[in-house]
Design a protein around this motif. Structure first.
Motif, mmCIF file in Angstrom:
data_model
loop_
_atom_site.group_PDB
_atom_site.id
_atom_site.type_symbol
_atom_site.label_atom_id
_atom_site.label_comp_id
_atom_site.label_asym_id
_atom_site.label_seq_id
_atom_site.Cartn_x
_atom_site.Cartn_y
_atom_site.Cartn_z
ATOM 1 N N VAL A 193 -9.367 17.816 8.645
ATOM 2 C CA VAL A 193 -8.636 17.425 7.395
ATOM 3 C C VAL A 193 -7.207 16.732 8.089
ATOM 4 C CG1 VAL A 193 -7.536 18.107 5.295
ATOM 5 C CG2 VAL A 193 -9.902 18.966 5.974
ATOM 6 N N LEU A 194 -6.680 15.763 7.393
ATOM 7 C CA LEU A 194 -5.458 15.257 7.593
ATOM 8 C C LEU A 194 -4.746 15.505 6.612
ATOM 9 C CD1 LEU A 194 -6.742 11.585 8.903
ATOM 10 C CD2 LEU A 194 -6.451 13.926 10.200
ATOM 11 N N TYR A 195 -3.396 15.914 6.724
ATOM 12 C CA TYR A 195 -1.877 16.347 6.092
ATOM 13 C C TYR A 195 -1.042 15.508 5.916
ATOM 14 C CZ TYR A 195 -4.435 20.717 5.227
ATOM 15 O OH TYR A 195 -5.654 21.648 4.849
ATOM 16 N N THR A 196 -0.348 15.061 5.055
ATOM 17 C CA THR A 196 0.792 14.362 5.186
ATOM 18 C C THR A 196 1.903 15.028 5.785
ATOM 19 O OG1 THR A 196 1.740 14.995 2.894
ATOM 20 C CG2 THR A 196 0.114 12.890 2.953
ATOM 21 N N GLY A 197 3.156 14.262 5.959
ATOM 22 C CA GLY A 197 4.302 15.059 6.563
ATOM 23 C C GLY A 197 4.776 16.159 5.427
ATOM 24 N N THR A 198 4.333 15.863 4.150
ATOM 25 C CA THR A 198 4.814 17.105 3.361
ATOM 26 C C THR A 198 3.608 17.808 3.051
ATOM 27 O OG1 THR A 198 3.979 15.531 1.408
ATOM 28 C CG2 THR A 198 6.195 15.522 2.114
ATOM 29 N N ASN A 199 2.865 18.036 3.801
ATOM 30 C CA ASN A 199 1.608 19.153 3.972
ATOM 31 C C ASN A 199 0.751 18.960 2.699
ATOM 32 O OD1 ASN A 199 0.815 21.139 5.635
ATOM 33 N ND2 ASN A 199 1.085 22.875 4.148
ATOM 34 N N GLN A 200 0.524 17.541 2.404
ATOM 35 C CA GLN A 200 -0.318 17.475 1.242
ATOM 36 C C GLN A 200 -1.866 16.884 1.847
ATOM 37 O OE1 GLN A 200 0.163 14.173 -1.554
ATOM 38 N NE2 GLN A 200 -0.076 15.626 -3.119
ATOM 39 N N PRO A 201 -2.796 17.595 1.703
ATOM 40 C CA PRO A 201 -4.271 17.011 2.340
ATOM 41 C C PRO A 201 -4.612 15.390 1.579
ATOM 42 C CG PRO A 201 -4.706 18.598 0.627
ATOM 43 C CD PRO A 201 -3.177 18.797 0.748
ATOM 44 N N PHE A 202 -5.113 14.509 2.558
ATOM 45 C CA PHE A 202 -5.257 13.420 1.995
ATOM 46 C C PHE A 202 -6.468 12.835 2.419
ATOM 47 C CE2 PHE A 202 -2.853 12.467 5.780
ATOM 48 C CZ PHE A 202 -3.625 11.263 6.124
ATOM 49 N N SER A 203 -7.257 13.498 3.537
ATOM 50 C CA SER A 203 -8.390 12.819 4.215
ATOM 51 C C SER A 203 -9.309 13.885 4.845
ATOM 52 C CB SER A 203 -8.065 11.693 5.227
ATOM 53 O OG SER A 203 -9.050 11.368 5.733
ATOM 54 N N LEU A 204 -10.581 13.854 4.536
ATOM 55 C CA LEU A 204 -11.501 14.650 5.328
ATOM 56 C C LEU A 204 -12.162 13.648 6.305
ATOM 57 C CD1 LEU A 204 -13.288 17.058 5.975
ATOM 58 C CD2 LEU A 204 -14.660 16.518 4.063
ATOM 59 N N VAL A 205 -12.509 13.853 7.261
ATOM 60 C CA VAL A 205 -12.985 13.051 8.523
ATOM 61 C C VAL A 205 -14.115 13.753 9.389
ATOM 62 C CG1 VAL A 205 -11.062 13.299 10.222
ATOM 63 C CG2 VAL A 205 -12.719 11.550 10.154
ATOM 64 N N VAL A 206 -15.281 13.045 9.624
ATOM 65 C CA VAL A 206 -16.077 13.769 10.564
ATOM 66 C C VAL A 206 -16.307 12.813 11.513
ATOM 67 C CG1 VAL A 206 -18.674 14.502 10.727
ATOM 68 C CG2 VAL A 206 -17.566 15.026 8.522
ATOM 69 N N GLU A 207 -16.067 13.048 12.860
ATOM 70 C CA GLU A 207 -16.295 12.082 13.952
ATOM 71 C C GLU A 207 -17.115 12.555 14.855
ATOM 72 O OE1 GLU A 207 -11.388 11.473 13.534
ATOM 73 O OE2 GLU A 207 -12.289 13.242 14.927
ATOM 74 N N THR A 208 -18.149 11.495 15.174
ATOM 75 C CA THR A 208 -19.227 11.857 15.932
ATOM 76 C C THR A 208 -19.071 10.979 17.341
ATOM 77 O OG1 THR A 208 -20.635 12.567 14.285
ATOM 78 C CG2 THR A 208 -21.531 11.917 16.478
ATOM 79 N N TYR A 209 -18.633 11.680 18.470
ATOM 80 C CA TYR A 209 -18.365 11.092 19.482
ATOM 81 C C TYR A 209 -19.829 10.786 20.429
ATOM 82 C CZ TYR A 209 -13.893 12.051 18.172
ATOM 83 O OH TYR A 209 -12.615 12.333 17.634
ATOM 84 N N THR A 210 -19.950 9.403 20.871
ATOM 85 C CA THR A 210 -21.104 9.195 21.483
ATOM 86 C C THR A 210 -21.099 9.101 22.983
ATOM 87 O OG1 THR A 210 -20.669 6.864 21.948
ATOM 88 C CG2 THR A 210 -21.088 7.361 19.582
ATOM 89 N N SER A 211 -22.444 8.976 23.465
ATOM 90 C CA SER A 211 -22.570 8.883 25.349
ATOM 91 C C SER A 211 -21.652 8.073 25.794
ATOM 92 C CB SER A 211 -24.072 8.857 25.676
ATOM 93 O OG SER A 211 -24.533 7.638 24.833
ATOM 94 N N GLU A 212 -21.152 7.029 25.095
ATOM 95 C CA GLU A 212 -20.454 5.898 25.405
ATOM 96 C C GLU A 212 -19.057 6.448 26.210
ATOM 97 O OE1 GLU A 212 -21.347 2.170 25.735
ATOM 98 O OE2 GLU A 212 -23.198 3.554 25.816
ATOM 99 N N VAL A 213 -18.630 7.610 25.675
ATOM 100 C CA VAL A 213 -17.404 8.205 26.274
ATOM 101 C C VAL A 213 -17.518 8.454 27.719
ATOM 102 C CG1 VAL A 213 -16.768 8.862 23.806
ATOM 103 C CG2 VAL A 213 -17.893 10.594 25.637
ATOM 104 N N LEU A 214 -18.495 8.415 28.283
ATOM 105 C CA LEU A 214 -19.179 8.586 29.550
ATOM 106 C C LEU A 214 -19.479 7.497 30.267
ATOM 107 C CD1 LEU A 214 -20.977 12.345 29.456
ATOM 108 C CD2 LEU A 214 -18.461 11.610 30.016
ATOM 109 N N ALA A 215 -19.397 6.238 29.680
ATOM 110 C CA ALA A 215 -19.924 4.973 30.409
ATOM 111 C C ALA A 215 -19.490 4.818 31.707
ATOM 112 C CB ALA A 215 -19.953 4.053 29.293
ATOM 113 N N PHE A 216 -18.447 5.265 31.886
ATOM 114 C CA PHE A 216 -17.801 4.817 33.350
ATOM 115 C C PHE A 216 -18.678 5.441 34.411
ATOM 116 C CE2 PHE A 216 -15.358 8.095 31.089
ATOM 117 C CZ PHE A 216 -15.490 9.146 32.296
ATOM 118 N N GLY A 217 -19.324 6.401 34.398
ATOM 119 C CA GLY A 217 -20.371 6.961 35.525
ATOM 120 C C GLY A 217 -19.556 8.019 36.054
ATOM 121 N N ARG A 218 -20.284 8.607 37.307
ATOM 122 C CA ARG A 218 -19.836 9.741 37.868
ATOM 123 C C ARG A 218 -18.895 9.361 39.317
ATOM 124 N NH1 ARG A 218 -24.511 12.813 41.205
ATOM 125 N NH2 ARG A 218 -22.340 13.442 42.431
ATOM 126 N N ARG A 219 -18.242 10.150 39.902
ATOM 127 C CA ARG A 219 -17.515 10.040 40.914
ATOM 128 C C ARG A 219 -18.319 10.278 42.003
ATOM 129 N NH1 ARG A 219 -11.408 12.255 41.263
ATOM 130 N NH2 ARG A 219 -11.566 10.997 43.053
#
Length: 219
Positions: A193-219
């Protein structure tokens, strides 16, 4: 200025060469251990910063996923999802308060790093912010930055476990194979949940991260 340009170009070339020199993920304990450590590192970074967009931008740059470490939001239209049952209470709004939905893919170069579902209260944003969100593909986090918002994570779930539970206590490890490591499309999910600087909620977000975050391969 010319010298700075040369230095910047050289840095990008080095980053690209480093990325190319990395090996593909293989189905062995070494790859699985590195993948787990990276996912935990990304998870911790996301949990400690208010903007997932800026966090992914840093991740993209640090791992040379693209020549330019810039996150773009690709709008996905026609797949609207209903507001979750408990969301109005979470956002502190009544049954008739308008809520808008925005689904985006956050990309860095050719990589889709995250797929985000976002329900937000337009009356708690400025008219300029609403217009930008309606008419452009700019990432939500960047658009609402002037609100000096903070992020409260409700849940953070690792959707893929490269190593079995209890591996650190001598639980049996997967047998090694020469084949590429099978990484599922969805690896990590945050609900926040995102809150403004005055502590008022204004957004609900569901973020799903994909396998592409590992697309650079292994060392």
């Amino acid at each position: 200025m010319k010298t700075r340009t040369i230095i910047a170009a050289t840095s990008l070339a080095v980053m690209a060469a480093t990325a190319q020199a990395r090996e593909p993920w293989t189905d062995d304990v070494a790859s699985r251990t590195q993948a787990l450590a990276l996912l935990q590192s990304l998870n911790a970074d996301l949990l400690s910063h208010p903007s997932a967009t800026l966090t992914l931008e840093r991740w993209c740059g640090a791992h040379a996923l693209a020549p330019e470490a810039k996150i773009l939001a690709r709008r996905v239209k026609g797949q609207d999802k209903p507001l979750p049952a408990d969301a109005r209470e979470t956002l502190g709004i009544g049954p008739d308060e308008p809520v808008r939905y925005r689904r985006v893919q956050l990309t860095c170069g050719d990589h889709v790093l995250s797929e985000a579902d976002n329900w937000y209260v337009p009356s708690r944003l400025t008219p300029e912010m609403n217009q930008t969100l309606d008419s452009t593909d700019q990432p939500f986090g960047k658009v609402v930055q002037p609100l000096h918002f903070r992020r409260q994570t409700v849940s953070a779930d690792l959707l893929w476990a490269p190593l079995p539970t209890g591996w650190e206590m001598d639980a049996p490890l997967p047998a090694a194979h020469k084949a590429p490591l099978d990484i599922p499309h969805e690896v990590l999910r945050h609900r926040a949940v995102l809150y403004t600087g005055t502590n008022q909620p204004f957004s609900l977000v569901v973020e799903t991260y994909t396998s592409e975050v590992l697309a650079f391969g292994r060392r």
